[in-house]
Write an enzyme that holds these catalytic residues in place. Structure first.
Site, short mmCIF file in Angstrom:
data_model
loop_
_atom_site.label_atom_id
_atom_site.label_comp_id
_atom_site.label_asym_id
_atom_site.label_seq_id
_atom_site.Cartn_x
_atom_site.Cartn_y
_atom_site.Cartn_z
N SER A 117 0.83 -1.21 0.00
CA SER A 117 0.00 0.00 0.00
C SER A 117 0.86 1.26 0.00
O SER A 117 1.88 1.33 0.68
CB SER A 117 -0.89 0.01 1.25
OG SER A 117 -1.45 1.28 1.44
N TYR A 140 -2.16 5.98 -5.04
CA TYR A 140 -3.27 6.85 -5.44
C TYR A 140 -2.65 7.98 -6.26
O TYR A 140 -1.46 8.26 -6.17
CB TYR A 140 -3.96 7.43 -4.21
CG TYR A 140 -4.64 6.41 -3.33
CD1 TYR A 140 -5.91 5.95 -3.63
CD2 TYR A 140 -4.01 5.91 -2.19
CE1 TYR A 140 -6.54 5.01 -2.82
CE2 TYR A 140 -4.63 4.98 -1.37
CZ TYR A 140 -5.90 4.53 -1.69
OH TYR A 140 -6.52 3.61 -0.90
N THR A 166 -5.14 2.76 -7.48
CA THR A 166 -6.47 2.58 -6.89
C THR A 166 -7.34 3.77 -7.26
O THR A 166 -6.98 4.92 -7.01
CB THR A 166 -6.36 2.43 -5.37
OG1 THR A 166 -5.57 1.27 -5.09
CG2 THR A 166 -7.72 2.26 -4.72
N LYS A 240 -7.19 -0.62 -9.88
CA LYS A 240 -7.89 -1.33 -8.79
C LYS A 240 -9.12 -0.54 -8.36
O LYS A 240 -9.04 0.67 -8.11
CB LYS A 240 -6.94 -1.50 -7.59
CG LYS A 240 -7.61 -2.10 -6.35
CD LYS A 240 -6.57 -2.43 -5.29
CE LYS A 240 -7.19 -3.05 -4.06
NZ LYS A 240 -7.85 -2.07 -3.18
N HIS A 264 -13.06 -2.10 -2.62
CA HIS A 264 -12.23 -1.64 -1.50
C HIS A 264 -12.62 -2.37 -0.20
O HIS A 264 -12.58 -1.80 0.89
CB HIS A 264 -12.39 -0.12 -1.33
CG HIS A 264 -11.11 0.59 -1.00
ND1 HIS A 264 -10.38 1.29 -1.92
CD2 HIS A 264 -10.42 0.72 0.16
CE1 HIS A 264 -9.31 1.83 -1.35
NE2 HIS A 264 -9.31 1.50 -0.09
C1 LIG Z 1 -7.51 -1.96 6.85
C2 LIG Z 1 -7.55 -1.87 5.35
C3 LIG Z 1 -6.77 -0.94 4.71
C4 LIG Z 1 -6.80 -0.85 3.31
N1 LIG Z 1 -5.97 0.03 2.69
C5 LIG Z 1 -5.95 0.06 1.34
C6 LIG Z 1 -5.02 0.89 0.66
O1 LIG Z 1 -4.19 1.56 1.27
N2 LIG Z 1 -5.07 0.91 -0.71
C7 LIG Z 1 -5.96 0.15 -1.42
O2 LIG Z 1 -5.97 0.20 -2.65
N3 LIG Z 1 -6.85 -0.65 -0.80
C8 LIG Z 1 -6.85 -0.72 0.56
N4 LIG Z 1 -7.71 -1.58 1.19
C9 LIG Z 1 -8.60 -2.45 0.39
C10 LIG Z 1 -7.91 -3.80 0.10
O3 LIG Z 1 -6.82 -3.62 -0.78
C11 LIG Z 1 -8.85 -4.80 -0.54
O4 LIG Z 1 -9.48 -4.22 -1.66
C12 LIG Z 1 -9.92 -5.35 0.41
O5 LIG Z 1 -9.45 -5.43 1.73
C13 LIG Z 1 -10.38 -6.72 -0.07
O6 LIG Z 1 -11.43 -7.19 0.68
P1 LIG Z 1 -11.27 -8.28 1.86
O7 LIG Z 1 -10.67 -7.55 3.02
O8 LIG Z 1 -12.66 -8.72 2.09
O9 LIG Z 1 -10.36 -9.38 1.37
C14 LIG Z 1 -7.67 -1.69 2.58
C15 LIG Z 1 -8.46 -2.64 3.24
C16 LIG Z 1 -8.39 -2.75 4.60
C17 LIG Z 1 -9.23 -3.80 5.29
#
Ligand SMILES: Cc1cc2nc3c(=O)[nH]c(=O)nc-3n(C[C@H](O)[C@H](O)[C@H](O)COP(=O)(O)O)c2cc1C
Length: 373
Positions: A117, A140, A166, A240, A264
């Protein structure tokens, strides 16, 4: 938290994915759990990601020859032992002091892939020295083309092989659970890789002005910016956060090297359709031009198989790795990945699929609502 385990004491680890989930829930402080485990609004999208995957039935085939099979694949030039990548997640050091480095080490130990990330709590160069399997960097749009490209160039210099832009969170979702739990980043934690990136200073709003539309909108990226980045970045760019087939098509037109179907993890637009529901139409629209990946709600090996049957090349997982890291650091995350892969192998064996290519559309029975295309 139950972090006081010796690294070699594997018998003390939870034995199943469900028990990791329970142990993480029980061990995490309320505000940290709200940040990592909950979603936006009334969490309907978070729930639908899970429920819609669950509603898909598997159609077994029996007595097929499984010799010479396996879960391996090649993805944009990276050889992976299995199709389960670590999704980009911010501030992993909140879960475990070893943070993103622990996750990268775990992923690498399991021969898998990881997307780091942009909001990681550790420098990207350091993370890569702990786990070369972490080959993709998520970012981003950084207000200006120059700043965005500078970040992309830094990722290339650090040895990353692809960028994940993203696009589904130009603004944060409305995260009731975090607000109610009073979540705030501790002062010692920040997105260190974004040091020096432009952060616009916004003058106080006049009466009736909208922060979003009057002050911020002109800073947000558009398709022209995506095309510019795809053209100028030193690495292939995946998009994404795509849920609409026409956006997938536009992304390919803009030069994207891959599409990641995602909402997300239910943290952005509450009420958005589940990723698994969006997947088949997007796969159909992309027509094999680029790999289509998917995340959101993958919790078990059977979920991976369902996503692949509907056309995903690979999946990403978020929360399951939160559970592993929270419960037992790198060892826990590695164990969670191993369990997911083992479960995928069992699911492949029981549906008569020797390789990922054998996981075809006819292995699943869809409920009404998921298009059969
Ligand atoms: C705590 C947390 C932080 C996240 N931070 C980012 C991020 O910094 N960038 C991003 O593109 N997606 C972020 N996501 C989304 C994840 O990349 C992903 O799309 C999502 O967690 C997938 O779903 P799942 O948790 O049900 O497997 C985050 C998700 C969580 C749970």
């Amino acid at each position: 938290m139950t972090q006081a385990r010796s690294d070699s004491d594997t018998t003390a680890l939870p034995a199943t994915l469900a028990s990791y989930q329970r142990a993480a829930r029980e061990g995490l402080a309320r505000d940290i759990a709200a940040y990592f485990l909950e979603g936006a609004g009334q969490q309907s999208t978070l729930q639908r990601n899970l429920a819609d995957l669950e509603a898909i039935r598997l159609r077994p085939r029996v007595l097929r020859d499984l010799r010479g099979g396996g879960t391996g694949l090649s993805l944009l030039g990276q050889r992976l032992a299995h199709p389960i990548l670590a999704a980009p997640m911010a501030y992993m050091s909140l879960l475990h002091p070893d943070g993103e480095a622990a996750l990268a080490a775990a992923v690498t130990a399991q021969g898998g892939g990881m997307v780091l990330s942009a909001q990681a709590s550790q420098p990207m160069e350091a993370v890569r020295t702990h786990g070369e399997g972490c080959e993709w960097f998520q970012l981003y749009w950084q207000v200006t083309p120059e700043a965005t490209l500078a970040l992309a160039n830094r990722a290339a210099s650090a040895g990353f092989s692809a960028l994940v832009l993203t696009v589904d969170a130009p603004v944060n979702g409305v995260r009731d659970a975090e607000i109610e739990a009073g979540f705030a980043l501790p002062p010692q934690l920040r997105a260190v890789n974004l040091d020096g990136m432009p952060t616009p200073r916004l003058a106080p709003l006049d009466d009736g002005e909208s922060l979003l539309f009057d002050r911020v909108a002109h800073l947000l990226p558009t398709w022209e910016d995506v095309a510019w980045l795809c053209k100028n970045a030193p690495l292939p760019v995946l998009l994404k956060g795509i849920l609409d087939p026409e956006d997938a098509h536009a992304g390919i037109g803009a030069g994207a090297a891959g599409i990641i179907v995602s909402n997300h993890g239910g943290r952005a637009l509450d009420g958005a359709l589940s990723s698994i529901t969006a997947l088949p139409d997007i796969v159909a629209r992309v027509e094999g031009a680029v790999p289509v990946l998917m995340d959101g709600g993958i919790r078990r090996g059977v979920d991976v198989l369902k996503a692949l049957a509907l056309g995903a090349t690979a999946v990403l997982v978020g929360r399951p790795l939160v559970h592993g890291l929270a419960v037992a650091g790198a060892q826990g995350a590695s164990h969670v990945l191993r369990l997911l892969r083992d479960e995928l192998e069992v699911a492949m064996a029981l549906t008569g699929c020797a390789t990922l290519k054998d996981i075809t559309r006819d292995r699943v029975v869809l409920p009404a609502g998921i298009s059969p295309s």
